[in-house]
Enzyme design. Structure first.
Site, PDB file in Angstrom:
ATOM      1  N   HIS A 194       7.625   1.280   4.582  1.00 26.60           N
ATOM      2  CA  HIS A 194       9.008   0.883   4.817  1.00 26.60           C
ATOM      3  C   HIS A 194       9.523   0.214   3.547  1.00 26.60           C
ATOM      4  O   HIS A 194       9.028  -0.850   3.154  1.00 26.60           O
ATOM      5  CB  HIS A 194       9.094  -0.087   5.998  1.00 26.60           C
ATOM      6  CG  HIS A 194       8.624   0.500   7.289  1.00 26.60           C
ATOM      7  ND1 HIS A 194       9.456   1.188   8.146  1.00 26.60           N
ATOM      8  CD2 HIS A 194       7.393   0.527   7.875  1.00 26.60           C
ATOM      9  CE1 HIS A 194       8.753   1.603   9.200  1.00 26.60           C
ATOM     10  NE2 HIS A 194       7.499   1.217   9.049  1.00 26.60           N
ATOM     11  N   PHE A 195      10.512   0.837   2.921  1.00 26.08           N
ATOM     12  CA  PHE A 195      11.070   0.291   1.678  1.00 26.08           C
ATOM     13  C   PHE A 195      12.425  -0.380   1.886  1.00 26.08           C
ATOM     14  O   PHE A 195      12.998  -0.910   0.937  1.00 26.08           O
ATOM     15  CB  PHE A 195      11.157   1.381   0.607  1.00 26.08           C
ATOM     16  CG  PHE A 195       9.834   1.654  -0.082  1.00 26.08           C
ATOM     17  CD1 PHE A 195       8.712   0.865   0.162  1.00 26.08           C
ATOM     18  CD2 PHE A 195       9.700   2.707  -0.975  1.00 26.08           C
ATOM     19  CE1 PHE A 195       7.492   1.114  -0.467  1.00 26.08           C
ATOM     20  CE2 PHE A 195       8.488   2.954  -1.619  1.00 26.08           C
ATOM     21  CZ  PHE A 195       7.385   2.157  -1.364  1.00 26.08           C
ATOM     22  N   ASP A 213      10.239   6.235  13.467  1.00 31.19           N
ATOM     23  CA  ASP A 213       9.335   5.092  13.439  1.00 31.19           C
ATOM     24  C   ASP A 213      10.106   3.782  13.513  1.00 31.19           C
ATOM     25  O   ASP A 213      11.141   3.608  12.884  1.00 31.19           O
ATOM     26  CB  ASP A 213       8.487   5.102  12.163  1.00 31.19           C
ATOM     27  CG  ASP A 213       7.427   4.022  12.223  1.00 31.19           C
ATOM     28  OD1 ASP A 213       6.519   4.146  13.053  1.00 31.19           O
ATOM     29  OD2 ASP A 213       7.546   3.034  11.476  1.00 31.19           O
ATOM     30  N   ASP A 243       1.522   1.204   6.881  1.00 28.47           N
ATOM     31  CA  ASP A 243       2.685   0.716   7.625  1.00 28.47           C
ATOM     32  C   ASP A 243       3.267  -0.516   6.917  1.00 28.47           C
ATOM     33  O   ASP A 243       3.633  -1.505   7.550  1.00 28.47           O
ATOM     34  CB  ASP A 243       2.310   0.396   9.071  1.00 28.47           C
ATOM     35  CG  ASP A 243       3.523   0.184   9.975  1.00 28.47           C
ATOM     36  OD1 ASP A 243       4.655   0.425   9.525  1.00 28.47           O
ATOM     37  OD2 ASP A 243       3.329  -0.249  11.131  1.00 28.47           O
ATOM     38  N   GLY A 303       5.384  -6.948  11.831  1.00 29.39           N
ATOM     39  CA  GLY A 303       4.965  -6.219  10.641  1.00 29.39           C
ATOM     40  C   GLY A 303       4.422  -7.076   9.526  1.00 29.39           C
ATOM     41  O   GLY A 303       4.764  -8.255   9.392  1.00 29.39           O
TER      42      GLY A 303
END
Length: 430
Positions: free
Chosen positions: A63-64, A153, A306, A325
């Site tokens: 995830h950017f 996602d 992730d 996260g």
């Protein structure tokens, strides 16, 4: 991203074949492998000094946060973190703002990935408009634009009819579908694994069936549609069993597991610490043992981080209120090398396979091998010198990790993408 020429001398190569020698790179590709290779005039030389050269690591799940959430991460900082961790290829998830569910936004994101990324940044497109709707995107058009595949996602597809239609459309487009597997009606307000630890801490829990019941649905639909179904961040023993059975039955399924689900369990949560809050949550000892065994026997094909950076404010507070996260790009290889390879649970070539060769092959990415003609995407590692995980040395904007302070082996010395040195520990100093 321009390519260039480079000579790597005195390397111990594991890629997956093992040898000692030199690697010649020309125009971004490996053109010669051998001992005492001559160096053409003007060609830069990197002396590996006996350190280990691996094929660049591949992470199919990052995830950017770019666009729209750039206080957490950008393509530039995330890709630099990837290079620092030894990754040369990553695939970014589409839960950004705005969601790239139309051609204009998707084209802009694909262009930015290419322009801002110091490593190869591929892209998942959403399955549905805005992720939470039941309106399917144009799979054929988006695949032609260059996405790797499709994923919602972060939230997952809740309705079976939507998922079945999506699988049929994604399969027709010749792409994979990666699923965030979570029945939200079963999750409720859970913030960690349901069980004795959650009860002791007074925190609401998520049962294993939050994951495994939806996975069972998806595997049945994947069998019916023929789609390449990729199961994200598997965490439970029931899920491992379901994937094992599906593979035996001929379903086209691949699966990933994160470093944190391989290394941590809910008993490691001793207080209300948001750095241990992730989705899916850290599970029981039996679940962790099952995912480790699943990786070792190939039921779970690959490791994916992730990588999920957050601001200090979003990750602050309590387990009830903090974001889900943790970050992982800059710690994944070192943690798994230290815990698995140095303890003889897994060989180094096996770890390279699960972090590079296998994910590359599963998604037809040009990576994962050190051989003549292959792209010169390489990582040089110091496997012998211990160091302490220190978030002050990271390039990611996120510092949300329960692994800070651990002593590990496997420090990235250099990362090479298309023949370019995109990370050099000697120059960066960390």
């Amino acid at each position: 991203m321009t390519s260039q020429d480079l000579m790597i001398k005195n390397a111990h190569v594991v890629g997956p074949e093992t040898f000692n020698g030199d690697i010649r790179i020309q125009n971004g590709r490996i053109t010669a492998i051998g001992t005492d290779l001559p160096v053409a005039a003007g060609t830069p030389v990197y002396d590996a000094a006996g350190r280990t050269v691996l094929p660049g690591l591949v992470d199919v799940h990052v995830h950017f946060r770019d666009p729209g959430q750039t206080a957490k991460e950008t393509i530039a900082t995330g890709s630099k973190a990837a290079a620092h961790g030894g990754f040369t290829t990553v695939v970014a998830m589409p839960n950004v703002t705005p969601v790239p569910d139309n051609a204009a936004d998707l084209a802009a994101l694909l262009a930015k990935n290419k322009q801002a990324g110091v490593v190869h940044v591929h892209q998942w497109a959403p399955i549905t408009d805005a992720l939470r709707s039941d309106r399917l995107v144009d799979f054929e058009q988006f695949k032609k634009m260059g996405v790797l595949g499709f994923s919602n996602d972060g939230v997952g597809v809740q309705h079976a009819a939507t998922m079945m239609a999506a699988m049929a459309g994604v399969h027709a487009a010749g792409a994979p579908l990666a699923a965030h597997i979570e029945d939200e009606s079963l999750r409720g307000n859970g913030v960690m694994n349901a069980g004795p630890v959650a009860d002791k801490l007074g925190l609401p829990g998520m049962s294993n069936q939050t994951e495994s019941s939806q996975l069972a649905r998806d595997l049945d639909l994947a069998a019916a549609t023929g789609v390449h179904y990729h199961a994200c961040h598997i965490s439970t023993r029931q899920s491992v069993d379901l994937i094992r059975q599906a593979k035996a039955a001929g379903v086209h399924v691949t699966a990933e597991v994160t470093p944190h689900h391989l290394l941590l369990e809910d008993t490691d949560i001793t207080g209300d610490d948001p750095n241990f809050k992730m989705n899916p949550p850290l599970r029981s000892h039996a679940d962790r043992q099952a995912v480790v065994q699943g990786l070792l026997d190939g039921t779970l094909d690959m490791v994916a981080t992730d990588h999920a950076p957050h601001t200090l404010a979003d990750k602050g507070g309590t387990m009830r209120t903090a974001a889900f996260g943790i970050v992982g790009l800059e710690t994944a290889f070192a943690l798994l090398y230290t815990r698995f390879v140095r303890s003889d649970r897994m060989s180094l070539p096996e770890l390279v396979a699960r972090m590079s060769t296998i994910p590359a092959a599963a998604f037809n990415l040009p990576a994962g091998h050190i051989q003549i003609g292959a792209p010169a995407d390489l990582t040089i590692m110091d496997l012998d010198t211990p160091y302490q995980i220190d978030s002050n040395t990271w390039f990611s904007k996120g510092v949300n990790s329960p692994f800070i302070g651990e002593t590990v082996y496997g420090r990235t010395q250099a990362t090479i993408v298309a023949g370019r040195l995109v990370y050099d520990q000697q120059k960066e100093g960390h």
